[in-house]
Design a protein around this motif. Structure first.
Motif, PDB file in Angstrom:
ATOM      1  N   LEU A  31       0.837  -1.194   0.000  1.00  0.00           N
ATOM      2  CA  LEU A  31       0.000   0.000   0.000  1.00  0.00           C
ATOM      3  C   LEU A  31       0.879   1.253   0.000  1.00  0.00           C
ATOM      4  CD1 LEU A  31      -2.928   0.961   0.090  1.00  0.00           C
ATOM      5  CD2 LEU A  31      -2.832   0.855   2.581  1.00  0.00           C
ATOM      6  N   ARG A  32       1.975   1.205   0.733  1.00  0.00           N
ATOM      7  CA  ARG A  32       2.940   2.314   0.725  1.00  0.00           C
ATOM      8  C   ARG A  32       3.470   2.560  -0.683  1.00  0.00           C
ATOM      9  NH1 ARG A  32       7.395   1.124   5.233  1.00  0.00           N
ATOM     10  NH2 ARG A  32       6.387   2.000   7.049  1.00  0.00           N
ATOM     11  N   ASP A  33       3.841   1.464  -1.369  1.00  0.00           N
ATOM     12  CA  ASP A  33       4.423   1.578  -2.708  1.00  0.00           C
ATOM     13  C   ASP A  33       3.463   2.208  -3.702  1.00  0.00           C
ATOM     14  OD1 ASP A  33       6.746   0.243  -1.815  1.00  0.00           O
ATOM     15  OD2 ASP A  33       5.916  -1.722  -2.364  1.00  0.00           O
ATOM     16  N   THR A  34       2.178   1.889  -3.577  1.00  0.00           N
ATOM     17  CA  THR A  34       1.193   2.365  -4.545  1.00  0.00           C
ATOM     18  C   THR A  34       0.658   3.753  -4.215  1.00  0.00           C
ATOM     19  OG1 THR A  34      -0.705   1.409  -3.378  1.00  0.00           O
ATOM     20  CG2 THR A  34       0.427  -0.003  -5.009  1.00  0.00           C
ATOM     21  N   GLY A  35       0.870   4.210  -2.981  1.00  0.00           N
ATOM     22  CA  GLY A  35       0.313   5.494  -2.576  1.00  0.00           C
ATOM     23  C   GLY A  35      -1.182   5.421  -2.332  1.00  0.00           C
ATOM     24  N   GLY A  36      -1.695   4.207  -2.166  1.00  0.00           N
ATOM     25  CA  GLY A  36      -3.116   4.028  -1.913  1.00  0.00           C
ATOM     26  C   GLY A  36      -3.495   4.427  -0.499  1.00  0.00           C
ATOM     27  N   SER A  37      -4.780   4.403  -0.233  1.00  0.00           N
ATOM     28  CA  SER A  37      -5.296   4.771   1.081  1.00  0.00           C
ATOM     29  C   SER A  37      -6.122   3.622   1.651  1.00  0.00           C
ATOM     30  CB  SER A  37      -6.129   6.048   0.979  1.00  0.00           C
ATOM     31  OG  SER A  37      -7.195   5.873   0.066  1.00  0.00           O
ATOM     32  N   ALA A  38      -6.617   3.823   2.867  1.00  0.00           N
ATOM     33  CA  ALA A  38      -7.367   2.759   3.532  1.00  0.00           C
ATOM     34  C   ALA A  38      -8.624   3.307   4.179  1.00  0.00           C
ATOM     35  CB  ALA A  38      -6.491   2.094   4.590  1.00  0.00           C
ATOM     36  N   LEU A  39      -9.632   2.460   4.234  1.00  0.00           N
ATOM     37  CA  LEU A  39     -10.841   2.710   5.012  1.00  0.00           C
ATOM     38  C   LEU A  39     -10.832   1.681   6.123  1.00  0.00           C
ATOM     39  CD1 LEU A  39     -13.542   4.117   5.516  1.00  0.00           C
ATOM     40  CD2 LEU A  39     -14.586   2.520   3.886  1.00  0.00           C
ATOM     41  N   VAL A  40     -10.820   2.132   7.378  1.00  0.00           N
ATOM     42  CA  VAL A  40     -10.711   1.258   8.541  1.00  0.00           C
ATOM     43  C   VAL A  40     -12.045   1.245   9.281  1.00  0.00           C
ATOM     44  CG1 VAL A  40      -9.469   0.781  10.675  1.00  0.00           C
ATOM     45  CG2 VAL A  40      -8.268   1.847   8.749  1.00  0.00           C
ATOM     46  N   VAL A  41     -12.606   0.047   9.443  1.00  0.00           N
ATOM     47  CA  VAL A  41     -13.898  -0.107  10.112  1.00  0.00           C
ATOM     48  C   VAL A  41     -13.762  -1.135  11.226  1.00  0.00           C
ATOM     49  CG1 VAL A  41     -16.291  -0.864   9.806  1.00  0.00           C
ATOM     50  CG2 VAL A  41     -15.196   0.529   8.040  1.00  0.00           C
ATOM     51  N   SER A  42     -14.179  -0.753  12.414  1.00  0.00           N
ATOM     52  CA  SER A  42     -14.159  -1.672  13.547  1.00  0.00           C
ATOM     53  C   SER A  42     -15.235  -2.737  13.350  1.00  0.00           C
ATOM     54  CB  SER A  42     -14.432  -0.903  14.840  1.00  0.00           C
ATOM     55  OG  SER A  42     -14.505  -1.794  15.919  1.00  0.00           O
ATOM     56  N   GLN A  43     -14.868  -4.004  13.593  1.00  0.00           N
ATOM     57  CA  GLN A  43     -15.820  -5.091  13.389  1.00  0.00           C
ATOM     58  C   GLN A  43     -15.597  -6.185  14.426  1.00  0.00           C
ATOM     59  OE1 GLN A  43     -16.992  -5.924   9.565  1.00  0.00           O
ATOM     60  NE2 GLN A  43     -18.434  -7.417  10.323  1.00  0.00           N
ATOM     61  N   PHE A  44     -16.290  -6.066  15.553  1.00  0.00           N
ATOM     62  CA  PHE A  44     -16.106  -7.039  16.629  1.00  0.00           C
ATOM     63  C   PHE A  44     -16.551  -8.435  16.217  1.00  0.00           C
ATOM     64  CE2 PHE A  44     -20.567  -6.299  17.378  1.00  0.00           C
ATOM     65  CZ  PHE A  44     -21.031  -7.462  17.965  1.00  0.00           C
ATOM     66  N   THR A  45     -17.377  -8.563  15.187  1.00  0.00           N
ATOM     67  CA  THR A  45     -17.844  -9.890  14.777  1.00  0.00           C
ATOM     68  C   THR A  45     -16.728 -10.751  14.184  1.00  0.00           C
ATOM     69  OG1 THR A  45     -18.608  -9.074  12.624  1.00  0.00           O
ATOM     70  CG2 THR A  45     -20.221  -9.109  14.428  1.00  0.00           C
ATOM     71  N   LEU A  46     -15.550 -10.171  13.937  1.00  0.00           N
ATOM     72  CA  LEU A  46     -14.417 -10.988  13.507  1.00  0.00           C
ATOM     73  C   LEU A  46     -13.973 -11.931  14.624  1.00  0.00           C
ATOM     74  CD1 LEU A  46     -12.179  -8.463  11.533  1.00  0.00           C
ATOM     75  CD2 LEU A  46     -13.723 -10.189  10.611  1.00  0.00           C
ATOM     76  N   ALA A  47     -14.416 -11.665  15.844  1.00  0.00           N
ATOM     77  CA  ALA A  47     -14.079 -12.511  16.988  1.00  0.00           C
ATOM     78  C   ALA A  47     -15.082 -13.661  17.162  1.00  0.00           C
ATOM     79  CB  ALA A  47     -14.037 -11.676  18.268  1.00  0.00           C
ATOM     80  N   ALA A  48     -15.976 -13.838  16.222  1.00  0.00           N
ATOM     81  CA  ALA A  48     -17.039 -14.838  16.352  1.00  0.00           C
ATOM     82  C   ALA A  48     -16.491 -16.244  16.592  1.00  0.00           C
ATOM     83  CB  ALA A  48     -17.916 -14.842  15.110  1.00  0.00           C
ATOM     84  N   ASP A  49     -17.048 -16.892  17.590  1.00  0.00           N
ATOM     85  CA  ASP A  49     -16.751 -18.294  17.872  1.00  0.00           C
ATOM     86  C   ASP A  49     -17.979 -19.091  17.455  1.00  0.00           C
ATOM     87  OD1 ASP A  49     -16.217 -20.812  18.859  1.00  0.00           O
ATOM     88  OD2 ASP A  49     -15.753 -20.138  20.886  1.00  0.00           O
ATOM     89  N   THR A  50     -17.814 -19.928  16.441  1.00  0.00           N
ATOM     90  CA  THR A  50     -18.935 -20.695  15.890  1.00  0.00           C
ATOM     91  C   THR A  50     -18.755 -22.196  16.068  1.00  0.00           C
ATOM     92  OG1 THR A  50     -17.875 -20.711  13.722  1.00  0.00           O
ATOM     93  CG2 THR A  50     -19.426 -18.923  14.158  1.00  0.00           C
ATOM     94  N   ARG A  51     -17.883 -22.570  17.002  1.00  0.00           N
ATOM     95  CA  ARG A  51     -17.574 -23.989  17.179  1.00  0.00           C
ATOM     96  C   ARG A  51     -18.751 -24.810  17.686  1.00  0.00           C
ATOM     97  NH1 ARG A  51     -12.298 -23.344  20.639  1.00  0.00           N
ATOM     98  NH2 ARG A  51     -13.571 -21.615  21.312  1.00  0.00           N
ATOM     99  N   SER A  52     -19.635 -24.215  18.451  1.00  0.00           N
ATOM    100  CA  SER A  52     -20.778 -24.995  18.940  1.00  0.00           C
ATOM    101  C   SER A  52     -22.049 -24.183  18.789  1.00  0.00           C
ATOM    102  CB  SER A  52     -20.574 -25.395  20.409  1.00  0.00           C
ATOM    103  OG  SER A  52     -20.567 -24.252  21.229  1.00  0.00           O
ATOM    104  N   GLY A  53     -23.123 -24.877  18.533  1.00  0.00           N
ATOM    105  CA  GLY A  53     -24.417 -24.215  18.377  1.00  0.00           C
ATOM    106  C   GLY A  53     -24.500 -23.428  17.088  1.00  0.00           C
ATOM    107  N   ASN A  54     -25.577 -22.670  16.996  1.00  0.00           N
ATOM    108  CA  ASN A  54     -25.838 -21.900  15.780  1.00  0.00           C
ATOM    109  C   ASN A  54     -25.737 -20.402  15.989  1.00  0.00           C
ATOM    110  OD1 ASN A  54     -26.421 -24.169  14.132  1.00  0.00           O
ATOM    111  ND2 ASN A  54     -28.357 -24.369  15.210  1.00  0.00           N
ATOM    112  N   ARG A  55     -25.520 -19.994  17.219  1.00  0.00           N
ATOM    113  CA  ARG A  55     -25.385 -18.565  17.517  1.00  0.00           C
ATOM    114  C   ARG A  55     -23.927 -18.286  17.877  1.00  0.00           C
ATOM    115  NH1 ARG A  55     -28.660 -15.050  22.032  1.00  0.00           N
ATOM    116  NH2 ARG A  55     -27.706 -13.075  21.454  1.00  0.00           N
ATOM    117  N   PRO A  56     -23.258 -17.386  17.116  1.00  0.00           N
ATOM    118  CA  PRO A  56     -21.855 -17.090  17.406  1.00  0.00           C
ATOM    119  C   PRO A  56     -21.696 -16.444  18.779  1.00  0.00           C
ATOM    120  CG  PRO A  56     -22.555 -16.069  15.336  1.00  0.00           C
ATOM    121  CD  PRO A  56     -23.768 -16.636  15.981  1.00  0.00           C
ATOM    122  N   GLY A  57     -20.574 -16.739  19.413  1.00  0.00           N
ATOM    123  CA  GLY A  57     -20.207 -16.079  20.658  1.00  0.00           C
ATOM    124  C   GLY A  57     -19.096 -15.085  20.379  1.00  0.00           C
ATOM    125  N   PHE A  58     -19.057 -14.017  21.156  1.00  0.00           N
ATOM    126  CA  PHE A  58     -18.079 -12.958  20.916  1.00  0.00           C
ATOM    127  C   PHE A  58     -17.237 -12.660  22.151  1.00  0.00           C
ATOM    128  CE2 PHE A  58     -21.723 -12.254  18.110  1.00  0.00           C
ATOM    129  CZ  PHE A  58     -21.089 -12.379  16.882  1.00  0.00           C
TER     130      PHE A  58
END
Length: 145
Positions: free
Chosen positions: A66-93
């Motif tokens: 990204l540095r090389d290209t001079g591009g930019s970024a859009l940063v969005v907080s997303q707590f659902t990336l912490a989803a635990d889906t190992r058991s059941g059908n409802r993710p835990g966070f």
């Protein structure tokens, strides 16, 4: 910290119908602070993303950062990336950082990315957001640090 990054030609985020952040060619970064993360993790993640070579060079190989290209970024907080889906059908966070700490690390990450020379805009922490993007490639990468 955990991130899902997407190489984009454009991305934007709205809250209540109002545009709050956008980027042109560059990265859409969904970021999640995990329980126990410290400041060093946010800085390490920012440095890694700024240097990650996922943009094409003149030969068509993913060899530029990204540095090389001079591009930019859009940063969005997303707590659902912490989803635990190992058991059941409802993710835990329960592995996500508590909201106050998550927000602090989100802002620290964004500032660290700017300190790496990357222009970035953000969403709004804790808000219900509508995100639009055009994934370029498509290139989507999951990162944990």
């Amino acid at each position: 910290m955990r991130a899902l990054i997407q190489r984009v030609t454009q991305a934007s985020v709205e809250v209540d119908g109002a545009l709050v952040g956008q980027t042109g060619p560059g990265l859409m970064i969904l970021i999640c602070a995990m329980e126990g993360d410290e400041d060093a993790k946010a800085r390490q993640m920012a440095a890694k993303i700024a240097k990650l070579r996922i943009f094409q060079d003149d030969a068509g190989k993913m060899n530029l950062s990204l540095r090389d290209t001079g591009g930019s970024a859009l940063v969005v907080s997303q707590f659902t990336l912490a989803a635990d889906t190992r058991s059941g059908n409802r993710p835990g966070f329960s592995t996500a950082a508590p909201p106050g700490e998550g927000e602090r690390l989100y802002h620290l990450f964004t500032e660290a990315l700017r300190n790496e020379g990357i222009a970035c805009e953000t969403g709004r922490f804790g808000a219900s957001m509508q995100v639009a993007l055009v994934n370029d490639g498509p290139v989507t990468i999951w990162l944990d640090v």
